[in-house]
Motif scaffolding. Structure first.
Motif, PDB file in Angstrom:
ATOM      1  N   PHE A 207       0.832  -1.193   0.000  1.00 41.56           N
ATOM      2  CA  PHE A 207       0.000   0.000   0.000  1.00 41.56           C
ATOM      3  C   PHE A 207       0.868   1.246   0.000  1.00 41.56           C
ATOM      4  O   PHE A 207       1.963   1.242   0.564  1.00 41.56           O
ATOM      5  N   MET A 208       0.361   2.315  -0.606  1.00 47.82           N
ATOM      6  CA  MET A 208       1.009   3.621  -0.579  1.00 47.82           C
ATOM      7  C   MET A 208       0.072   4.570   0.166  1.00 47.82           C
ATOM      8  O   MET A 208      -1.092   4.719  -0.215  1.00 47.82           O
ATOM      9  N   LEU A 209       0.568   5.192   1.209  1.00 46.71           N
ATOM     10  CA  LEU A 209      -0.188   6.156   1.986  1.00 46.71           C
ATOM     11  C   LEU A 209       0.422   7.530   1.739  1.00 46.71           C
ATOM     12  O   LEU A 209       1.647   7.680   1.832  1.00 46.71           O
ATOM     13  N   SER A 210      -0.400   8.498   1.404  1.00 45.08           N
ATOM     14  CA  SER A 210       0.106   9.857   1.219  1.00 45.08           C
ATOM     15  C   SER A 210      -0.562  10.773   2.220  1.00 45.08           C
ATOM     16  O   SER A 210      -1.754  10.638   2.504  1.00 45.08           O
ATOM     17  N   GLY A 211       0.229  11.687   2.780  1.00 43.63           N
ATOM     18  CA  GLY A 211      -0.324  12.546   3.813  1.00 43.63           C
ATOM     19  C   GLY A 211       0.371  13.885   3.908  1.00 43.63           C
ATOM     20  O   GLY A 211       1.374  14.150   3.245  1.00 43.63           O
ATOM     21  N   THR A 212      -0.199  14.719   4.766  1.00 43.46           N
ATOM     22  CA  THR A 212       0.318  16.055   5.007  1.00 43.46           C
ATOM     23  C   THR A 212       0.463  16.244   6.510  1.00 43.46           C
ATOM     24  O   THR A 212      -0.468  15.964   7.270  1.00 43.46           O
ATOM     25  N   TYR A 213       1.623  16.712   6.932  1.00 45.65           N
ATOM     26  CA  TYR A 213       1.873  16.938   8.346  1.00 45.65           C
ATOM     27  C   TYR A 213       1.104  18.149   8.851  1.00 45.65           C
ATOM     28  O   TYR A 213       0.929  19.131   8.131  1.00 45.65           O
ATOM     29  N   SER A 214       0.682  18.085  10.105  1.00 47.30           N
ATOM     30  CA  SER A 214       0.199  19.283  10.790  1.00 47.30           C
ATOM     31  C   SER A 214       1.442  20.129  11.093  1.00 47.30           C
ATOM     32  O   SER A 214       2.570  19.616  11.040  1.00 47.30           O
ATOM     33  N   PRO A 215       1.284  21.408  11.405  1.00 50.28           N
ATOM     34  CA  PRO A 215       2.467  22.196  11.763  1.00 50.28           C
ATOM     35  C   PRO A 215       3.266  21.572  12.905  1.00 50.28           C
ATOM     36  O   PRO A 215       4.499  21.517  12.845  1.00 50.28           O
ATOM     37  N   ALA A 216       2.578  21.075  13.929  1.00 49.18           N
ATOM     38  CA  ALA A 216       3.289  20.449  15.048  1.00 49.18           C
ATOM     39  C   ALA A 216       3.976  19.151  14.613  1.00 49.18           C
ATOM     40  O   ALA A 216       5.093  18.852  15.054  1.00 49.18           O
ATOM     41  N   GLY A 217       3.308  18.383  13.753  1.00 45.61           N
ATOM     42  CA  GLY A 217       3.907  17.145  13.257  1.00 45.61           C
ATOM     43  C   GLY A 217       5.156  17.404  12.436  1.00 45.61           C
ATOM     44  O   GLY A 217       6.158  16.690  12.551  1.00 45.61           O
ATOM     45  N   LEU A 218       5.110  18.433  11.616  1.00 49.53           N
ATOM     46  CA  LEU A 218       6.286  18.795  10.817  1.00 49.53           C
ATOM     47  C   LEU A 218       7.416  19.277  11.711  1.00 49.53           C
ATOM     48  O   LEU A 218       8.574  18.879  11.532  1.00 49.53           O
ATOM     49  N   ALA A 219       7.094  20.113  12.692  1.00 49.95           N
ATOM     50  CA  ALA A 219       8.130  20.607  13.602  1.00 49.95           C
ATOM     51  C   ALA A 219       8.793  19.453  14.351  1.00 49.95           C
ATOM     52  O   ALA A 219      10.021  19.415  14.490  1.00 49.95           O
ATOM     53  N   GLY A 220       7.984  18.499  14.810  1.00 49.39           N
ATOM     54  CA  GLY A 220       8.541  17.345  15.511  1.00 49.39           C
ATOM     55  C   GLY A 220       9.416  16.488  14.611  1.00 49.39           C
ATOM     56  O   GLY A 220      10.474  16.004  15.026  1.00 49.39           O
ATOM     57  N   THR A 221       8.988  16.321  13.362  1.00 54.47           N
ATOM     58  CA  THR A 221       9.779  15.540  12.406  1.00 54.47           C
ATOM     59  C   THR A 221      11.087  16.245  12.093  1.00 54.47           C
ATOM     60  O   THR A 221      12.146  15.611  12.012  1.00 54.47           O
ATOM     61  N   MET A 222      11.043  17.566  11.934  1.00 49.22           N
ATOM     62  CA  MET A 222      12.272  18.319  11.670  1.00 49.22           C
ATOM     63  C   MET A 222      13.231  18.239  12.858  1.00 49.22           C
ATOM     64  O   MET A 222      14.447  18.176  12.680  1.00 49.22           O
ATOM     65  N   GLU A 223      12.678  18.199  14.055  1.00 51.87           N
ATOM     66  CA  GLU A 223      13.507  18.149  15.262  1.00 51.87           C
ATOM     67  C   GLU A 223      14.265  16.834  15.376  1.00 51.87           C
ATOM     68  O   GLU A 223      15.459  16.820  15.663  1.00 51.87           O
ATOM     69  N   VAL A 224      13.577  15.706  15.146  1.00 51.65           N
ATOM     70  CA  VAL A 224      14.235  14.403  15.334  1.00 51.65           C
ATOM     71  C   VAL A 224      14.766  13.826  14.028  1.00 51.65           C
ATOM     72  O   VAL A 224      15.592  12.928  14.039  1.00 51.65           O
ATOM     73  N   GLY A 225      14.274  14.309  12.906  1.00 53.31           N
ATOM     74  CA  GLY A 225      14.715  13.813  11.602  1.00 53.31           C
ATOM     75  C   GLY A 225      13.770  12.763  11.047  1.00 53.31           C
ATOM     76  O   GLY A 225      13.111  12.038  11.798  1.00 53.31           O
ATOM     77  N   LEU A 226      13.700  12.707   9.718  1.00 56.43           N
ATOM     78  CA  LEU A 226      12.800  11.763   9.059  1.00 56.43           C
ATOM     79  C   LEU A 226      13.239  10.317   9.279  1.00 56.43           C
ATOM     80  O   LEU A 226      12.401   9.425   9.391  1.00 56.43           O
ATOM     81  N   ALA A 227      14.544  10.081   9.376  1.00 54.40           N
ATOM     82  CA  ALA A 227      15.025   8.708   9.615  1.00 54.40           C
ATOM     83  C   ALA A 227      14.500   8.187  10.956  1.00 54.40           C
ATOM     84  O   ALA A 227      14.054   7.035  11.049  1.00 54.40           O
ATOM     85  N   LYS A 228      14.509   9.018  11.982  1.00 53.00           N
ATOM     86  CA  LYS A 228      14.002   8.607  13.299  1.00 53.00           C
ATOM     87  C   LYS A 228      12.491   8.395  13.238  1.00 53.00           C
ATOM     88  O   LYS A 228      11.964   7.427  13.794  1.00 53.00           O
ATOM     89  N   ARG A 229      11.758   9.281  12.556  1.00 53.09           N
ATOM     90  CA  ARG A 229      10.309   9.110  12.423  1.00 53.09           C
ATOM     91  C   ARG A 229       9.988   7.830  11.661  1.00 53.09           C
ATOM     92  O   ARG A 229       9.032   7.138  11.981  1.00 53.09           O
TER      93      ARG A 229
END
Length: 112
Positions: free
Chosen positions: A4-26
């Motif tokens: 399956f392929m899931l496509s999505g859009t981060y909330s501002p908080a979700g994007l900030a959290g991903t930027m903080e820890v990195g996409l590899a960690k997420r």
């Protein structure tokens, strides 16, 4: 396993959290979540598309990716716009073989 392929859009908080820890960690975190539902993450990607992210997963059936999406959406970290079932060559060939054997008359045929 179905892919399956899931496509999505981060909330501002979700994007900030991903930027903080990195996409590899997420990706590691999402992989553990998928594994707890009986699936595996093939890859998680940041995109330059309408959607921020694409996630490719393998699950035995559609229950796993729907459960994953439901939990992510409920957490408010992202909105998942689509879940698309992907078919490889052998799977698509099986679909077309089944379709060729199907009894069906289109409505455009006279008398239908």
């Amino acid at each position: 396993m179905a892919r399956f392929m899931l496509s999505g859009t981060y909330s501002p908080a979700g994007l900030a959290g991903t930027m903080e820890v990195g996409l590899a960690k997420r990706t590691e975190i999402v992989s553990r979540a998928a594994e707890s539902l009986g699936g595996t993450v093939v890859g998680m990607y940041w995109t330059t598309s309408v959607h921020d992210t694409l996630l490719i997963v393998d699950f035995p059936d559609a229950t796993g990716p729907v459960a994953l999406v439901t939990h992510v959406k409920a957490a408010g970290a992202a909105t998942v716009e689509s879940i698309v079932r992907l078919y490889d060559g052998a799977e698509f060939d099986a679909v077309t073989a089944a379709s060729a054997a199907m009894l069906y008359e289109p409505p455009s045929k006279p008398g239908n």
